[in-house]
Design a protein around this motif. Structure first.
Motif, mmCIF file in Angstrom:
data_model
loop_
_atom_site.group_PDB
_atom_site.id
_atom_site.type_symbol
_atom_site.label_atom_id
_atom_site.label_comp_id
_atom_site.label_asym_id
_atom_site.label_seq_id
_atom_site.Cartn_x
_atom_site.Cartn_y
_atom_site.Cartn_z
ATOM 1 N N LEU A 143 1.122 -1.215 0.198
ATOM 2 C CA LEU A 143 0.116 0.040 0.085
ATOM 3 C C LEU A 143 0.776 1.236 0.067
ATOM 4 C CD1 LEU A 143 -2.687 -1.089 2.389
ATOM 5 C CD2 LEU A 143 -3.044 -1.182 -0.066
ATOM 6 N N ALA A 144 1.986 1.192 0.598
ATOM 7 C CA ALA A 144 2.921 2.224 0.688
ATOM 8 C C ALA A 144 3.554 2.639 -0.599
ATOM 9 C CB ALA A 144 4.101 2.240 1.766
ATOM 10 N N MET A 145 3.886 1.589 -1.247
ATOM 11 C CA MET A 145 4.488 1.524 -2.714
ATOM 12 C C MET A 145 3.425 2.245 -3.799
ATOM 13 S SD MET A 145 5.094 -1.469 -5.442
ATOM 14 C CE MET A 145 5.197 -1.100 -7.166
ATOM 15 N N LEU A 146 2.089 1.823 -3.505
ATOM 16 C CA LEU A 146 1.136 2.290 -4.279
ATOM 17 C C LEU A 146 0.795 3.874 -4.117
ATOM 18 C CD1 LEU A 146 -1.497 -0.721 -4.160
ATOM 19 C CD2 LEU A 146 0.060 -0.037 -6.054
ATOM 20 N N SER A 147 0.985 4.189 -2.866
ATOM 21 C CA SER A 147 0.627 5.452 -2.644
ATOM 22 C C SER A 147 1.779 6.393 -3.039
ATOM 23 C CB SER A 147 0.857 5.693 -0.990
ATOM 24 O OG SER A 147 0.646 7.310 -0.651
ATOM 25 N N SER A 148 2.815 5.881 -3.111
ATOM 26 C CA SER A 148 4.091 6.504 -3.570
ATOM 27 C C SER A 148 4.205 6.669 -5.040
ATOM 28 C CB SER A 148 5.560 6.198 -3.065
ATOM 29 O OG SER A 148 5.626 6.177 -1.745
ATOM 30 N N THR A 149 3.778 5.848 -5.799
ATOM 31 C CA THR A 149 3.733 5.862 -7.191
ATOM 32 C C THR A 149 2.261 6.365 -7.771
ATOM 33 O OG1 THR A 149 2.876 3.474 -7.469
ATOM 34 C CG2 THR A 149 5.257 3.863 -7.372
ATOM 35 N N GLY A 150 1.545 6.700 -7.029
ATOM 36 C CA GLY A 150 0.198 7.266 -7.555
ATOM 37 C C GLY A 150 -0.759 6.101 -8.120
ATOM 38 N N LEU A 151 -0.610 5.047 -7.932
ATOM 39 C CA LEU A 151 -1.423 3.879 -8.333
ATOM 40 C C LEU A 151 -2.497 3.928 -7.151
ATOM 41 C CD1 LEU A 151 1.153 1.369 -9.475
ATOM 42 C CD2 LEU A 151 -0.591 2.591 -10.926
ATOM 43 N N SER A 152 -3.777 3.421 -7.778
ATOM 44 C CA SER A 152 -4.875 3.184 -6.876
ATOM 45 C C SER A 152 -5.317 1.594 -6.613
ATOM 46 C CB SER A 152 -6.126 3.764 -7.360
ATOM 47 O OG SER A 152 -7.203 3.296 -6.721
ATOM 48 N N LEU A 153 -5.424 1.023 -5.643
ATOM 49 C CA LEU A 153 -5.850 -0.391 -5.314
ATOM 50 C C LEU A 153 -6.832 -0.831 -6.096
ATOM 51 C CD1 LEU A 153 -4.309 -2.660 -3.858
ATOM 52 C CD2 LEU A 153 -6.090 -2.077 -2.173
ATOM 53 N N SER A 154 -7.803 0.121 -6.444
ATOM 54 C CA SER A 154 -8.898 -0.296 -6.930
ATOM 55 C C SER A 154 -8.756 -0.564 -8.419
ATOM 56 C CB SER A 154 -10.299 0.453 -6.714
ATOM 57 O OG SER A 154 -9.776 1.923 -7.296
ATOM 58 N N ASN A 155 -7.664 0.263 -8.850
ATOM 59 C CA ASN A 155 -7.509 0.364 -10.446
ATOM 60 C C ASN A 155 -6.563 -0.674 -10.998
ATOM 61 O OD1 ASN A 155 -9.227 2.103 -10.379
ATOM 62 N ND2 ASN A 155 -7.760 3.740 -10.504
ATOM 63 N N ILE A 156 -5.988 -1.518 -10.298
ATOM 64 C CA ILE A 156 -4.784 -2.506 -10.808
ATOM 65 C C ILE A 156 -5.024 -4.045 -10.289
ATOM 66 C CG2 ILE A 156 -2.903 -0.812 -10.160
ATOM 67 C CD1 ILE A 156 -2.268 -2.473 -7.475
ATOM 68 N N ALA A 157 -4.205 -4.807 -11.017
ATOM 69 C CA ALA A 157 -4.326 -6.079 -10.560
ATOM 70 C C ALA A 157 -3.011 -6.683 -9.927
ATOM 71 C CB ALA A 157 -4.739 -7.219 -11.693
ATOM 72 N N VAL A 158 -2.946 -7.713 -9.227
ATOM 73 C CA VAL A 158 -1.775 -8.068 -8.703
ATOM 74 C C VAL A 158 -1.708 -9.531 -8.610
ATOM 75 C CG1 VAL A 158 -0.412 -8.110 -6.545
ATOM 76 C CG2 VAL A 158 -1.696 -6.229 -6.759
ATOM 77 N N ALA A 159 -0.583 -9.979 -9.264
ATOM 78 C CA ALA A 159 -0.425 -11.459 -9.295
ATOM 79 C C ALA A 159 0.962 -11.808 -8.989
ATOM 80 C CB ALA A 159 -0.634 -11.731 -11.073
ATOM 81 N N ASN A 160 1.161 -13.308 -9.019
ATOM 82 C CA ASN A 160 2.335 -13.741 -8.626
ATOM 83 C C ASN A 160 2.826 -14.928 -9.851
ATOM 84 O OD1 ASN A 160 3.335 -12.992 -5.812
ATOM 85 N ND2 ASN A 160 1.465 -13.798 -5.362
ATOM 86 N N VAL A 161 4.081 -14.956 -10.209
ATOM 87 C CA VAL A 161 4.546 -15.954 -11.117
ATOM 88 C C VAL A 161 3.937 -17.363 -10.737
ATOM 89 C CG1 VAL A 161 6.455 -17.219 -11.934
ATOM 90 C CG2 VAL A 161 6.500 -14.808 -11.823
ATOM 91 N N ALA A 162 4.399 -17.687 -9.493
ATOM 92 C CA ALA A 162 3.583 -18.824 -8.700
ATOM 93 C C ALA A 162 2.463 -18.628 -7.693
ATOM 94 C CB ALA A 162 4.791 -19.591 -7.966
ATOM 95 N N LEU A 163 1.624 -19.328 -7.645
ATOM 96 C CA LEU A 163 0.260 -19.042 -7.089
ATOM 97 C C LEU A 163 0.342 -19.711 -5.467
ATOM 98 C CD1 LEU A 163 -2.753 -19.749 -9.563
ATOM 99 C CD2 LEU A 163 -1.194 -17.824 -9.376
#
Length: 212
Positions: free
Chosen positions: A97-117
């Protein structure tokens, strides 16, 4: 949503990499499908964050909430998957959340994934495990998410740049190799990275075609 539902159902029941060899599940003890913000598909510029793996720790309110909803979904409650996607409580890592705040991204507007689930004991991720999970699951999620830009978090995730490119063909998608939000780099170094991400995002927004 139907295709996303099918992918999540297939992922949540997957045990392909366990029950043989020495890999042991950790974290919440089950596969974790990518997280999709409630407004992600409405964005002209769709941003996907991808890391290597879910962490092996099981503590934290957001992990407990994630486990609760995914267990309900695995048990046949389709609404639980929608709740998993729509609730910030399932993705509430403070450093993310701190990274998103610092980059101007909004949690509701992005997707978050992993190479391995899946998380594994001692964060053990042999190459064959990563390649298998990416091929069987993550690459297919990428095709459905259709991101405009991909932020790969950490060197290990960025090593999958070629596979990510291939999964998203015929579209060529811009990728940014960021520091992982949990990295131990100094705050000035992180802020430098965040500024670079903001510049990348602006350039991406200025040049990206409309997604569909």
């Amino acid at each position: 949503m139907n295709k996303i539902f099918d992918l999540a159902l297939e992922a949540i029941h997957c045990n392909k990499c366990f029950g043989h060899g020495d890999l042991v599940r950790a974290g919440i003890g089950m596969p974790q499908p990518p997280w999709i913000g409630s407004d992600y598909f409405k964005q002209r510029t769709r941003i996907l964050l991808i890391a290597l793996n879910p962490g092996s720790k099981s503590s934290g309110d957001y992990k407990l909430e994630r486990k609760r909803l995914l267990q309900k979904f695995k048990g046949g409650d389709s609404q639980a998957l929608r709740d998993y996607f729509s609730s910030p409580g399932t993705i509430g890592n403070a450093k993310l959340l701190a990274m998103l705040s610092s980059t101007g991204l909004s949690l509701s507007n992005i997707a978050v994934a992993n190479v391995a689930l899946c998380a594994t004991e001692s964060n053990k991720y042999p190459r064959h495990f990563l390649k298998t999970c990416f091929s069987v699951h993550t690459s297919r999620w990428l095709k459905e998410l259709k991101p405009t830009g991909v932020i790969s978090m950490g060197n290990e995730a960025h090593r999958f740049k070629e596979q990510i490119d291939t999964a998203l063909l015929p579209v060529r998608v811009s990728q940014y190799p960021a520091l992982h939000f949990s990295s131990r780099f100094s705050n000035p170094r992180k802020q430098e990275d965040y500024r670079a991400i903001r510049n990348w995002l602006k350039e991406l927004s200025d040049t990206a075609p409309t997604t569909s």
